[in-house]
Design an enzyme around this catalytic site. Structure first.
Site, PDB file in Angstrom:
ATOM      1  N   GLY A 266       0.812  -1.213   0.000  1.00 17.69           N
ATOM      2  CA  GLY A 266       0.000   0.000   0.000  1.00 17.69           C
ATOM      3  C   GLY A 266       0.847   1.265   0.000  1.00 17.69           C
ATOM      4  O   GLY A 266       0.615   2.188  -0.768  1.00 17.69           O
ATOM      5  N   ALA A 267       1.831   1.295   0.889  1.00 14.68           N
ATOM      6  CA  ALA A 267       2.658   2.485   1.032  1.00 14.68           C
ATOM      7  C   ALA A 267       3.787   2.174   2.002  1.00 14.68           C
ATOM      8  O   ALA A 267       3.835   1.083   2.577  1.00 14.68           O
ATOM      9  CB  ALA A 267       1.825   3.648   1.563  1.00 14.68           C
ATOM     10  N   ASN A 270       8.951   5.552   5.039  1.00 13.36           N
ATOM     11  CA  ASN A 270      10.328   6.049   5.068  1.00 13.36           C
ATOM     12  C   ASN A 270      10.402   7.440   5.715  1.00 13.36           C
ATOM     13  O   ASN A 270       9.615   8.313   5.391  1.00 13.36           O
ATOM     14  CB  ASN A 270      10.879   6.146   3.646  1.00 13.36           C
ATOM     15  CG  ASN A 270      10.494   4.959   2.795  1.00 13.36           C
ATOM     16  OD1 ASN A 270      10.845   3.847   3.121  1.00 13.36           O
ATOM     17  ND2 ASN A 270       9.722   5.192   1.743  1.00 13.36           N
ATOM     18  N   HIS A 302      -1.970   6.224   8.352  1.00 13.81           N
ATOM     19  CA  HIS A 302      -1.162   5.093   8.824  1.00 13.81           C
ATOM     20  C   HIS A 302       0.335   5.395   8.649  1.00 13.81           C
ATOM     21  O   HIS A 302       1.113   5.263   9.594  1.00 13.81           O
ATOM     22  CB  HIS A 302      -1.560   3.830   8.053  1.00 13.81           C
ATOM     23  CG  HIS A 302      -0.773   2.612   8.403  1.00 13.81           C
ATOM     24  ND1 HIS A 302      -1.202   1.687   9.334  1.00 13.81           N
ATOM     25  CD2 HIS A 302       0.430   2.161   7.962  1.00 13.81           C
ATOM     26  CE1 HIS A 302      -0.298   0.730   9.444  1.00 13.81           C
ATOM     27  NE2 HIS A 302       0.705   0.991   8.616  1.00 13.81           N
ATOM     28  N   GLU A 303       0.694   5.798   7.455  1.00 13.74           N
ATOM     29  CA  GLU A 303       2.121   6.047   7.193  1.00 13.74           C
ATOM     30  C   GLU A 303       2.621   7.223   8.020  1.00 13.74           C
ATOM     31  O   GLU A 303       3.730   7.197   8.551  1.00 13.74           O
ATOM     32  CB  GLU A 303       2.380   6.288   5.705  1.00 13.74           C
ATOM     33  CG  GLU A 303       1.899   5.170   4.780  1.00 13.74           C
ATOM     34  CD  GLU A 303       2.342   3.777   5.204  1.00 13.74           C
ATOM     35  OE1 GLU A 303       3.413   3.644   5.813  1.00 13.74           O
ATOM     36  OE2 GLU A 303       1.586   2.820   4.924  1.00 13.74           O
ATOM     37  N   GLU A 325       3.287  -2.324  13.573  1.00 14.14           N
ATOM     38  CA  GLU A 325       2.153  -2.423  12.652  1.00 14.14           C
ATOM     39  C   GLU A 325       0.816  -2.551  13.382  1.00 14.14           C
ATOM     40  O   GLU A 325      -0.146  -1.857  13.046  1.00 14.14           O
ATOM     41  CB  GLU A 325       2.354  -3.568  11.664  1.00 14.14           C
ATOM     42  CG  GLU A 325       3.563  -3.369  10.735  1.00 14.14           C
ATOM     43  CD  GLU A 325       3.530  -2.078   9.927  1.00 14.14           C
ATOM     44  OE1 GLU A 325       2.465  -1.411   9.879  1.00 14.14           O
ATOM     45  OE2 GLU A 325       4.569  -1.711   9.339  1.00 14.14           O
TER      46      GLU A 325
HETATM   47  C1  7ML Z   1      -1.392  -1.469   6.274  1.00 15.02           C
HETATM   48  C2  7ML Z   1       1.767  -1.932   4.569  1.00 15.02           C
HETATM   49  C3  7ML Z   1       2.676  -2.937   4.181  1.00 15.02           C
HETATM   50  C4  7ML Z   1       2.240  -4.251   4.004  1.00 15.02           C
HETATM   51  C5  7ML Z   1       2.283  -0.518   4.806  1.00 15.02           C
HETATM   52  C6  7ML Z   1       4.116  -2.612   3.978  1.00 15.02           C
HETATM   53  C7  7ML Z   1       3.220  -0.374   5.974  1.00 15.02           C
HETATM   54  C8  7ML Z   1       4.848  -2.226   5.197  1.00 15.02           C
HETATM   55  C9  7ML Z   1       4.667  -0.780   5.609  1.00 15.02           C
HETATM   56  C10 7ML Z   1      -2.351  -0.578   6.658  1.00 15.02           C
HETATM   57  C11 7ML Z   1      -2.519   0.587   5.944  1.00 15.02           C
HETATM   58  C12 7ML Z   1      -1.699   0.816   4.877  1.00 15.02           C
HETATM   59  C13 7ML Z   1      -0.758  -0.082   4.487  1.00 15.02           C
HETATM   60  C14 7ML Z   1      -0.588  -1.255   5.182  1.00 15.02           C
HETATM   61  C15 7ML Z   1       0.412  -2.264   4.771  1.00 15.02           C
HETATM   62  C16 7ML Z   1       0.928  -4.568   4.200  1.00 15.02           C
HETATM   63  C17 7ML Z   1       0.006  -3.589   4.589  1.00 15.02           C
HETATM   64  N1  7ML Z   1       5.506  -0.543   6.758  1.00 15.02           N
HETATM   65  O1  7ML Z   1       3.231   0.954   6.418  1.00 15.02           O
HETATM   66  O2  7ML Z   1       2.788  -1.132   7.055  1.00 15.02           O
HETATM   67 ZN    ZN Z   2       2.480   0.037   8.579  1.00 14.75          ZN
END
Ligand code: 7ML
Ligand code: ZN
Length: 883
Positions: A266-267, A270, A302-303, A325
């Site tokens: 998703g994103a 960094n 989230h990010e 997470e």
């Molecule tokens: C969860 C993400 C990843 C993988 C984004 C990659 C992240 C790892 C990254 C909730 C909302 C948006 C994205 C994600 C998600 C699977 C899900 N660190 O920020 O967790």
């Molecule tokens: Zn995350």
């Protein structure tokens, strides 16, 4: 690749890093073919490590040009390079290591490390992608201050970005230029990022609570510049929210977001330079649905929230992934609840957890929120780590109460800022700030499987006594048997005959607003309530206070009573879902016995009542009217009968829509979109209800007046939510107009890849005999590309995960197709291939014929010699004790 049995990494084997890296300075010489990376870093022996063996610096696919220690070039016999990286046999106590490597971003289709997307360069380093850029201790407990210099062609890459604050920039010979970036916050290398491209941006200024000014920018390809506003609004709202709710401010001069088209997830958070899948940035009312807008708001938040929960405080090792997470998902859920409708957000989150995380927890890939081992860490970015992890934080917040939870969070930020820590460290803060003993609670982190609460109740009219008996059972999961009882927060209420909450007392806890929070700790417990005038209706697990399954023998009357009166909005909805589930499962059984399927009158009445509920939010009414998914219902059957479940759902829809046709049409007309398009909670709720009603009506397949409504709503082209609602129903129909409408849509949106994804998905999810053939044809469409993860998810992913009837075809054609696509994808992008392969994990839940086809597909993957990503999924799926 092609390792026959790849090695597992274990939590029990964790050791502190042998060396620490305090500073690193990187120089990138970006080229269309062959990019040079120069690295200078300061290493010193870690006083906390006893390791004395040679030092391994991770590196993969690096073409080493030269290597020096303290400025002295090393000869080839002074180091060794293998699959894992660079081994230095006897390095000094502290030293400067410098090197030059050549890498090939132009050939990187795995989208890990430095790669190209469209005309730009970008990076993805979490979890272990940095080792594809240069030599490093690629583990989250090694935190360094990064300085970065980027050099590139000025014309093609006018924008050069990295983490932290901008430094010097200027011209170079041969039409090249450079930019320097300095990130003062020590960080693990998984948070490193670099972007170079021809980008345009929108900009906003944000003043933090303490009065510092931050420049916010969102960078996109020039043609997308008119689709960034919603993302910027979401970012500003998230920054404010984190200040107000957690007292957390942003800590750099700039905050950059870049949208890229080719992105595995998703994103990514960094530091100071979030990189996003363009799906979670770009939106305009005519290109994006309400769900897309809400997704953007949630992912941007989230990010951003990771800046504190993830970046300032990071994970000691990847087994602690849920530390950042689970906590950050909890935070983004709460943010979205505050931005829109709280009960609605809770319903959406619980639905996701129940349909998908519960399935993961019951299958061969089941693992604890804190796993004990993995082969490929990329396979552990799961619903369990994220969504169940968020529930585990939510339960602690609930057990502590808002004041003490905030105090515990303050303590966590205070105590661990700048460190790489564990979930135990987090729980210790919860304990210290509240005085609670959470030792038993920690089972939630360590044991997989969804606990089941078997509930029995009785009422003694003479003693005016109501008794609840609760037995908890945590199922066995692969490698984990005979688990101890959990500490479970169990919120309940008791309704009287009028539907009012009976005030409750238990021990020293009073019911708050009618609900009582019981804390289960024993395998079996009995709760006795005195002075209860009449047999009450229990409202169990209010607000979904724990991620468990409830086994209680509900009567139709009880569920109707809760649906009509429960003061807990979540449980009102849940009672309706339980009733629908019971009815649908009974219908499947009737069909299997060759009987005709029957829909109870009382259900039709309850749905009509819900439809005209004046008090309820429109979005909540839409949720009440949403049928449970086939995937969720299947979990309640001994052998999943996909065709039976589909037939039951369709029959129920037709029956109810037939009985309520005039009511549905009237409500639909009332809710029609008039005037200006708005994207607030009320407008979203209105559209959601309207389009749910359209879905019920569309089940009346021969009803020409209804089909005309679909055509009209599509034709009005008022906004993408309404267009897609109509288009997906039209695509699911057998009407002759179908082809023209699909062609019209493709013509309008040929140049918008994210909109074409919707077009791919509705066709892949259509329940029609020719769907698989259509999917194969669409793979040759010029807008499709196997190298782009969004395209793969939109077409192949939508078929295997969003079309149970098509995918689980009795002849095994869906499974064979999946194996074929996994094998085609694996050499290009193992992460995406492995994610797709998960669709076969629960093959044991289906009949014998399907089981044989599924096993064959899984064996075909393994014997083809696949990446460790796919190997781990396929081999675990076939394991004996898997389910
Ligand atoms: C969860 C993400 C990843 C993988 C984004 C990659 C992240 C790892 C990254 C909730 C909302 C948006 C994205 C994600 C998600 C699977 C899900 N660190 O920020 O967790
Ligand atoms: Zn995350």
């Amino acid at each position: 690749m092609k390792d026959s049995t790849p090695r597992a990494i274990r939590l029990a084997d964790y050791r502190p890093p042998p060396y620490l890296i305090d500073r690193v300075s990187l120089r990138f010489d970006l080229r269309e073919t062959g990019t040079r990376v120069f690295s200078f870093m300061h290493l010193r022996r870690n006083p906390a490590s006893e390791a004395t063996e040679s030092l391994l610096l991770h590196g993969e696919g690096l073409d080493l040009q030269w290597l020096a220690i303290d400025g002295m070039r090393l000869d080839e016999d002074e180091y060794r390079v293998d699959d894992e990286g660079l081994h230095l046999p006897a390095p000094p106590e502290q030293f400067e290591l410098s090197s030059e490597v050549i890498i090939a971003p132009e050939a990187n289709t795995a989208l890990e490390g430095l790669y190209r997307s469209g005309g730009m360069f970008c990076t993805q380093c979490e979890a272990e992608g940095f080792r594809r850029i240069t030599w490093f201790l690629d583990r989250p407990d090694v935190m360094a201050v990064f300085d970065v210099r980027i050099e590139a062609d000025r014309e093609r890459y006018p924008v050069l970005l990295s983490n932290g604050n901008p430094g010097a920039a200027g011209e170079l010979p041969d039409g090249r230029h450079f930019a320097e970036w300095h990130d003062p916050h020590p960080k693990p290398c998984y948070l490193f990022a670099l972007v170079a491209g021809d980008l345009k941006h929108i900009e906003e200024r944000f003043t933090t609570a303490s009065g510092r000014e931050v420049v916010l920018r969102i960078h996109v390809e020039p043609h997308n510049i008119d689709k960034c506003e919603h993302a910027m609004r979401s970012l500003v709202a998230a920054m404010r929210w984190d200040e107000e709710h957690y007292g957390r401010e942003y800590d750099l001069e700039v905050f950059n977001i870049v949208a890229v088209d080719d992105f595995n997830m998703g994103a990514m958070e960094n530091k100071g330079l979030n990189i996003f899948n363009s799906k979670y940035v770009l939106a305009r009312p005519d290109t994006a649905t309400d769900t897309d807008f809400q997704g953007i708001e949630g992912v941007v938040a989230h990010e951003y929230f990771h800046n504190w929960t993830g970046n300032r405080i990071t994970c000691r090792d990847w087994f602690q992934l849920s530390l950042k997470e689970g906590l950050t998902v909890y935070r983004d859920q709460e943010f979205s609840a505050d931005m829109g409708s709280r009960p609605l957000k809770r319903i959406e989150d619980v639905r996701l957890l129940r349909t998908h995380q519960f399935a993961e927890d019951a299958g061969p890939m089941a693992h604890p929120v804190r796993p004990q081992s993995y082969i490929e860490i990329n396979n552990f970015y799961t619903l369990t780590v994220y969504e169940k992890g968020a529930e585990v934080v939510r339960m602690q917040a609930r057990l502590l109460g808002p004041k003490r939870f905030r105090a515990a969070m303050d303590r966590y930020f205070e105590r661990f800022d700048g460190q790489a820590v564990t979930t135990d460290d987090f729980v210790a803060c919860m304990e210290a700030a509240s005085g609670h003993d959470l030792s038993q609670f920690k089972h939630w982190y360590d044991y997989a499987g969804t606990p089941v609460l078997h509930v029995q109740d009785s009422y003694d009219a003479r003693k005016r006594r109501y008794t609840l008996k609760i037995r908890q059972e945590v199922p066995d999961t692969p490698g984990q048997h005979h688990k101890p009882p959990f500490h479970i927060p169990f919120a309940i209420g008791l309704l009287d005959g009028e539907g009012r909450d009976i005030p409750l007392r238990y021990g020293d806890s009073d019911s708050d607003g009618g609900s009582l929070l019981l804390e289960l700790r024993e395998r079996e417990e009995v709760f006795v309530f005195d002075d209860i005038e009449e047999r009450p209706t229990p409202s169990l697990l209010r607000g979904f206070s724990a991620p468990v399954k409830i086994d209680y023998d509900w009567s139709e009357e009880q569920l109707l009573h809760l649906m009509a009166h429960d003061s807990d909005g979540f449980n009102r909805w849940d009672a309706g879902q339980t009733l629908l589930r019971q009815v649908l499962l009974r219908m499947v059984a009737q069909r299997q016995e060759g009987a005709s399927m029957s829909v109870p009158e009382a259900l039709v009445g309850a749905l009509r009542t819900a439809l005209f509920d004046e008090q309820a939010e429109q979005a909540l009414i839409a949720e009440v009217l949403a049928l449970p998914a086939i995937g969720y219902l299947g979990d309640f059957m001994a052998v999943v009968d996909v065709d039976g479940l589909h037939a039951a759902r369709e029959h129920l829809k037709r029956t109810v829509a037939g009985a309520l046709r005039e009511d549905l049409l009237m409500r639909y007309e009332q809710l029609r979109e008039t005037g200006e398009y708005r994207i607030d909670a009320a407008a979203i709720g209105r559209r959601r209800l309207k389009n749910t009603l359209l879905g019920w009506l569309a089940s009346l397949e021969d009803d020409d007046a209804v089909f005309q409504l679909l055509l009209d709503q599509y034709g009005a082209q008022h906004n993408m939510t309404d267009v897609m609602a109509a288009l997906s129903l039209i695509a699911d129909s057998e009407r002759p107009e179908r082809e023209d409408i699909l062609a019209d849509f493709a013509r309008r949106w040929a140049n918008e890849p994210l909109v074409m994804d919707k077009w791919f998905s509705v066709q892949a999810m259509a329940v029609r005999p020719d769907t698989l053939a259509q999917v194969r044809t669409l793979m040759d469409h010029p807008a499709f590309a196997l190298t782009n993860p969004n395209r793969v998810r939109a077409l192949i992913g939508a078929f295997v995960n969003g079309n149970p009837v098509g995918f689980h075809a009795a002849d095994g054609s869906g499974y064979a197709f999946l194996a074929e696509q996994v094998l085609a994808l694996d050499p290009l992008n193992p992460q995406i291939a492995a994610r797709l392969a998960r669709a076969l994990a629960r093959w044991r839940r289906y009949d014998e014929q399907r089981q044989l086809h599924a096993q064959e597909a899984l064996r075909r993957m393994i014997s083809a010699g696949v990446s460790k990503d796919v190997y781990e999924i396929a081999s675990r799926s076939l394991q004996e004790d898997a389910e």
